[in-house]
Motif scaffolding. Sequence first.
Motif: not given
Lengths: 271, 64
Positions: A32, A129, A131-132, A164, B3-6, B10-13, B15-17, B36, B38-39, B42
């Motif tokens: 991922h 990505d 799909n965003i 990150i 859903i917020p983009v990040r 922590c800033g992980k994207q 909105a794509g999942v 889990d 989808l990664g 946290r």
Amino acid sequence: MQKEEKIQRKEAIEKKEMTVMAISIKKLDEKHDVARYLVKGASPSFINMIRRGIMLHTPCLAVEKVSIYENDSVMFDEMLAHRLGMMPIKMDKTYKMGDKVKLVVEKEGPCTVYAKDIKSTDPKAEVADKNILITKLEKDQRLRLEMEAEVNTGETHVKWQPAIVSYKEVPELVVSKDCNQCKDCIKICPEGILEVKGKTIAFTDPNACSLCRACVDACGKGAIKLVYNKNEYILIIESAGGMSPKEIISSTVKAMLEKNKEIGKALAKAK
Amino acid sequence: MMIPVRCFSCGKQLAGVYEEFQKRVEKGEQPEKVMDDLGVKRYCCRRMIFSQVDLIDMIGKFKS
């Protein structure tokens, strides 16, 4: 001049006035867009420099300006622009600090607007990505806008942070002779990476340890100690999607070398 | 609203999942296992996903 410097450096190393770390990096796994590397021979300050370098000084692409011609969706223009700004964008190696790309969206409802609807004017740069979710349009609602993405660094804004990054020490389990193998530590370990090995307890995989110290607290005899290796680290790079973890590291090294040169130049000027 | 983009912390994207997460949960998979998979590991990112309330469809009806 450069030759002289090299000779001086060599002499200094031989006389042990100067030490050079031999660093080795091994990739543990990648899933991922999260890559884990085992870095050997690095000091705490060095590994932290890499971390901060990636977060603050590595150039990447993000939307900076949005010109909205038509937005009938229920989402405000500001919110829409913010969502577009947070979106990670893939870029080619040829891109340098300050370079700009134009991106365009044109849609008519009813539909959901995804990142894949964004068209880039340059095939070397595209949304990471597809799909965003950007916004939703109802019947007869239209969206027409133009964006300008810019290459910049995380120092300016977090949207230019390519990944990150975190690191942790590689732990070592030191079990004293007091251990009676009650297996309390094995039961409590949240990662499930402890096992009985001969007459002591050992890791099945030290790289998977989250350093939570639950095993140390669980041991009634106080027989377990968790010792950190100060020269071995696990570097975890979680790419936002714009660049692969490997590209991020090499780009960071370049950026940090550039910073070092700046220090050298400033030092030469100082009297 | 959407859903917020990040992730806020922590800033992980994310909105794509999110759509895949919704589809798979609707089919009957366990939310924690889908996350889990989808990664989304946290807890800061996990709360972004499972505390999300999609209001955009509802608000969309009232826009003239």
